[in-house]
Motif scaffolding. Structure first.
Motif, PDB file in Angstrom:
ATOM      1  N   SER A   1       3.245  -3.283   7.567  1.00  0.00           N
ATOM      2  CA  SER A   1       4.042  -2.795   6.453  1.00  0.00           C
ATOM      3  C   SER A   1       4.257  -1.311   6.552  1.00  0.00           C
ATOM      4  O   SER A   1       3.563  -0.615   7.272  1.00  0.00           O
ATOM      5  CB  SER A   1       3.279  -3.097   5.160  1.00  0.00           C
ATOM      6  OG  SER A   1       2.080  -2.376   5.156  1.00  0.00           O
TER       7      SER A   1
ATOM      8  N   LEU B   1       3.967   2.554   5.559  1.00  0.00           N
ATOM      9  CA  LEU B   1       2.935   3.359   4.916  1.00  0.00           C
ATOM     10  C   LEU B   1       3.566   4.264   3.877  1.00  0.00           C
ATOM     11  O   LEU B   1       4.662   4.777   4.075  1.00  0.00           O
ATOM     12  CB  LEU B   1       2.229   4.229   5.965  1.00  0.00           C
ATOM     13  CG  LEU B   1       1.368   3.473   6.965  1.00  0.00           C
ATOM     14  CD1 LEU B   1       0.930   4.422   8.061  1.00  0.00           C
ATOM     15  CD2 LEU B   1       0.187   2.863   6.283  1.00  0.00           C
TER      16      LEU B   1
ATOM     17  N   GLU C   1      -2.861   5.003  -1.354  1.00  0.00           N
ATOM     18  CA  GLU C   1      -2.765   3.770  -0.588  1.00  0.00           C
ATOM     19  C   GLU C   1      -2.790   2.542  -1.496  1.00  0.00           C
ATOM     20  O   GLU C   1      -2.189   1.508  -1.184  1.00  0.00           O
ATOM     21  CB  GLU C   1      -3.922   3.671   0.416  1.00  0.00           C
ATOM     22  CG  GLU C   1      -4.070   4.850   1.367  1.00  0.00           C
ATOM     23  CD  GLU C   1      -2.924   4.955   2.351  1.00  0.00           C
ATOM     24  OE1 GLU C   1      -2.058   4.066   2.354  1.00  0.00           O
ATOM     25  OE2 GLU C   1      -2.900   5.937   3.113  1.00  0.00           O
TER      26      GLU C   1
ATOM     27  N   SER D   1      -7.506  -1.918   4.052  1.00  0.00           N
ATOM     28  CA  SER D   1      -6.174  -1.422   4.399  1.00  0.00           C
ATOM     29  C   SER D   1      -5.219  -2.565   4.717  1.00  0.00           C
ATOM     30  O   SER D   1      -4.018  -2.472   4.464  1.00  0.00           O
ATOM     31  CB  SER D   1      -6.267  -0.456   5.583  1.00  0.00           C
ATOM     32  OG  SER D   1      -7.064   0.668   5.236  1.00  0.00           O
TER      33      SER D   1
ATOM     34  N   GLN E   1      -1.875  -2.464   2.411  1.00  0.00           N
ATOM     35  CA  GLN E   1      -0.596  -2.388   3.120  1.00  0.00           C
ATOM     36  C   GLN E   1       0.182  -3.699   3.054  1.00  0.00           C
ATOM     37  O   GLN E   1       1.284  -3.791   3.591  1.00  0.00           O
ATOM     38  CB  GLN E   1      -0.822  -2.000   4.580  1.00  0.00           C
ATOM     39  CG  GLN E   1      -1.573  -0.691   4.769  1.00  0.00           C
ATOM     40  CD  GLN E   1      -0.980   0.448   3.970  1.00  0.00           C
ATOM     41  OE1 GLN E   1       0.186   0.768   4.126  1.00  0.00           O
ATOM     42  NE2 GLN E   1      -1.783   1.042   3.104  1.00  0.00           N
TER      43      GLN E   1
ATOM     44  N   HIS F   1      -0.098  -6.691   4.409  1.00  0.00           N
ATOM     45  CA  HIS F   1       0.285  -7.330   5.662  1.00  0.00           C
ATOM     46  C   HIS F   1       0.549  -8.823   5.493  1.00  0.00           C
ATOM     47  O   HIS F   1       1.462  -9.382   6.111  1.00  0.00           O
ATOM     48  CB  HIS F   1      -0.816  -7.123   6.705  1.00  0.00           C
ATOM     49  CG  HIS F   1      -0.937  -5.704   7.161  1.00  0.00           C
ATOM     50  ND1 HIS F   1      -2.126  -5.144   7.558  1.00  0.00           N
ATOM     51  CD2 HIS F   1      -0.012  -4.715   7.271  1.00  0.00           C
ATOM     52  CE1 HIS F   1      -1.930  -3.877   7.907  1.00  0.00           C
ATOM     53  NE2 HIS F   1      -0.659  -3.603   7.741  1.00  0.00           N
TER      54      HIS F   1
ATOM     55  N   GLU G   1      -2.304   0.259  12.468  1.00  0.00           N
ATOM     56  CA  GLU G   1      -2.024   0.800  11.137  1.00  0.00           C
ATOM     57  C   GLU G   1      -3.243   0.686  10.227  1.00  0.00           C
ATOM     58  O   GLU G   1      -3.598   1.630   9.510  1.00  0.00           O
ATOM     59  CB  GLU G   1      -0.835   0.070  10.515  1.00  0.00           C
ATOM     60  CG  GLU G   1      -0.450   0.632   9.140  1.00  0.00           C
ATOM     61  CD  GLU G   1       0.676  -0.145   8.508  1.00  0.00           C
ATOM     62  OE1 GLU G   1       1.591   0.490   7.978  1.00  0.00           O
ATOM     63  OE2 GLU G   1       0.641  -1.384   8.541  1.00  0.00           O
TER      64      GLU G   1
END
Length: 509
Positions: free
Chosen positions: A26, A28, A93, A149, A153, A155, A213
């Protein structure tokens, strides 16, 4: 642990591992990771839909016999997880929407394999096998930051969007494989392998980009959360060494998170130029060594292995070990002796452990909790109560003290702390289970039934929760106690709420 049980947990973990390993990456947030490339388009899957998807999978994990809620290990893991979450919020984030809608729960599996996985909706899974091999707190933090993460993100949701034809079939195969595992291991293998083959070839490049990532975003969380970024490199070194030695199936994390020289070089290049940080992973803490020792013992390694650990403090090399490693060895010997029904040996090693760590407050607390646990296992409740650390404010103390006082018949002293805890942690199934036992001991069956219902609700088993709430209603109708009227009104309210959730579950199916 039977073969079928291990297969069940392994295949359920594979649901998430393959979703992540095969997924597309994805973009950032620009304000969080400026200069990194955008690796994907927006997702069509809403956060609410992703949460519901995660809830459907997590219900099966809660039912798995290998699921474990160990308060000591759980608290230690939460001490890492919560700072990482705070760092993700501070760095942008973790968006406010995901923060509110996702579960952000960490589950432990009593599995000796080295694995961790993320699920849709903010769930993270850790095998005790992984906790047992990480050398430092920072190495464990690096794994959890990486998995966090993957979720922040999004995913998994991007995978479902970008591979609208292939990936739902893959997800279906994985979930069916997980559900079939305990009944037919052969069917599980066919479903999992078939689903994997469907998308593996076309998604390999996406997997590598996505892993990099997650590494970069996760490493950016380490220092703000109070952990040394070198933990990433230390964990990579450990994985690389395991990859070189063999691939006997005990390190599934290597397959779902393929280790490449590019990933290793990327992490090494991002280390602070000034060398090791103040929380350097080169320093092993006694507390961490004791927690990892506990994870190894609770993963049920077998009688022969337990005997080896029990004998280790008597070996010739024990005296030369650093103090922290001695603490881990003594902890494993004490807990292992208890599991081998050797109460005298358990007390001996626990006594040496307490003497060794007497100047370390965190380690001393764990040593006292262990001593109390050992005395309880030896059926000496008064000695267990005397060994407890002072205070009841923390979850391990509260739950262990509850077990002890239920043996002594003095359960009223834990009623207040449990109720206070549940007021702020209403989804703590183990605390509700303890509360049910306390109310049963006090002759309050209606309250006990409600607590049993809340156990099921906390684990998303709404059908079972509805059944227990209805049993509470029947019990309330027969009650003549005035105090039960208030409890009955709570049961009525909770029943309506859980019935609504059950209807939503039925609609999803």
């Amino acid at each position: 642990m039977g073969k079928k049980t291990r297969l069940a947990l392994a295949s359920q973990a594979l649901v998430a591992s393959l979703l992540i390993a095969l997924g597309a990456a994805s973009p950032l947030p620009a304000h969080a990771q400026g200069g990194l490339p955008t690796l994907g388009d927006g997702s069509d899957l809403t956060s609410s839909e992703e949460r519901r998807l995660g809830d459907r999978i997590i219900r099966e994990l809660y039912r798995d016999p290998d699921y474990i809620d160990d308060p000591v290990i759980g608290e230690y893991v939460q001490g890492i997880w919560q700072p990482l979450m705070a760092a993700a919020r501070a760095r942008g984030e973790l968006s406010p929407e995901l923060d509110e809608r996702f579960a952000w729960e960490v589950l432990l599996g009593r599995d000796r394999t080295v694995n961790a996985f993320a699920l849709p909706g903010g769930y993270l899974g850790l095998h005790l096998g992984l906790i047992g091999v990480v050398g430092t707190r920072d190495e464990l933090a690096s794994v959890m930051a990486h998995e966090l993460s993957h979720v922040t993100q999004r995913h998994i949701s991007r995978l479902l969007t970008q591979q609208s034809r292939q990936t739902p079939l893959l997800l279906g195969a994985m979930v069916l494989g997980a559900l079939a595992a305990s009944k037919n291991p052969g069917a599980t293998q066919a479903l999992v392998v078939g689903g994997q083959a469907l998308a593996l070839q076309n998604q390999l490049n996406f997997s590598r980009d996505m892993e990099r990532e997650a590494d970069r975003v996760g490493m950016g969380l380490m220092e703000p959360a109070g952990f040394a970024p070198e933990g990433f490199v230390g964990m990579f070194d450990k994985l690389q060494q395991a990859n070189r030695i063999n691939d006997n199936g005990s390190w599934p994390y290597l397959r779902s998170h393929p280790l490449t020289t590019q990933r290793i070089a990327d992490m090494q290049s991002r280390l602070p130029s000034g060398g090791l940080t103040a929380s350097s992973p080169s320093v092993l803490q006694a507390e961490h060594a004791m927690v990892t020792a506990r994870a190894r013992v609770l993963s049920r390694p077998g009688v022969d292995v337990l005997r080896q650990w029990v004998a280790e403090p008597q070996g010739t090399g024990f005296a030369a070990l650093p103090p922290a490693r001695k603490a881990g060895v003594l902890y494993a010997a004490a807990l292992g002796s208890s599991q081998l029904r050797d109460a005298a040996g358990a007390r001996r090693w626990a006594g040496q452990l307490q003497q060794l760590v007497k100047n370390d407050a965190a380690a001393t607390r764990l040593a006292k909790l262990l001593r109390a646990e050992l005395e309880l296992a030896a059926d000496d409740a008064p000695a267990a109560l005397a060994a407890m650390p002072p205070g009841d404010l923390r979850r391990p103390e509260m739950l262990l003290r509850t077990q002890i006082v239920l043996r002594t018949g003095q359960s009223k002293e834990v009623t207040g702390p449990l109720q206070t805890w549940l007021a702020t942690h209403p989804r703590d199934a183990s605390a509700w289970q303890a509360m049910a036992a306390v109310w049963n001991a006090q002759g309050q069956p209606l309250r006990a039934v409600r607590a049993e219902a809340e156990v099921h609700a906390a684990r998303y088993d709404y059908a079972a929760a509805v059944d227990r709430f209805k049993a509470g209603q029947d019990l309330a109708r027969r009650s003549t106690s005035a105090d039960d009227h208030f409890e009955a009104s709570i049961i009525d309210t909770r029943l309506r709420a859980v019935q609504s959730l059950l209807r939503e579950q039925a609609a999803e199916r």
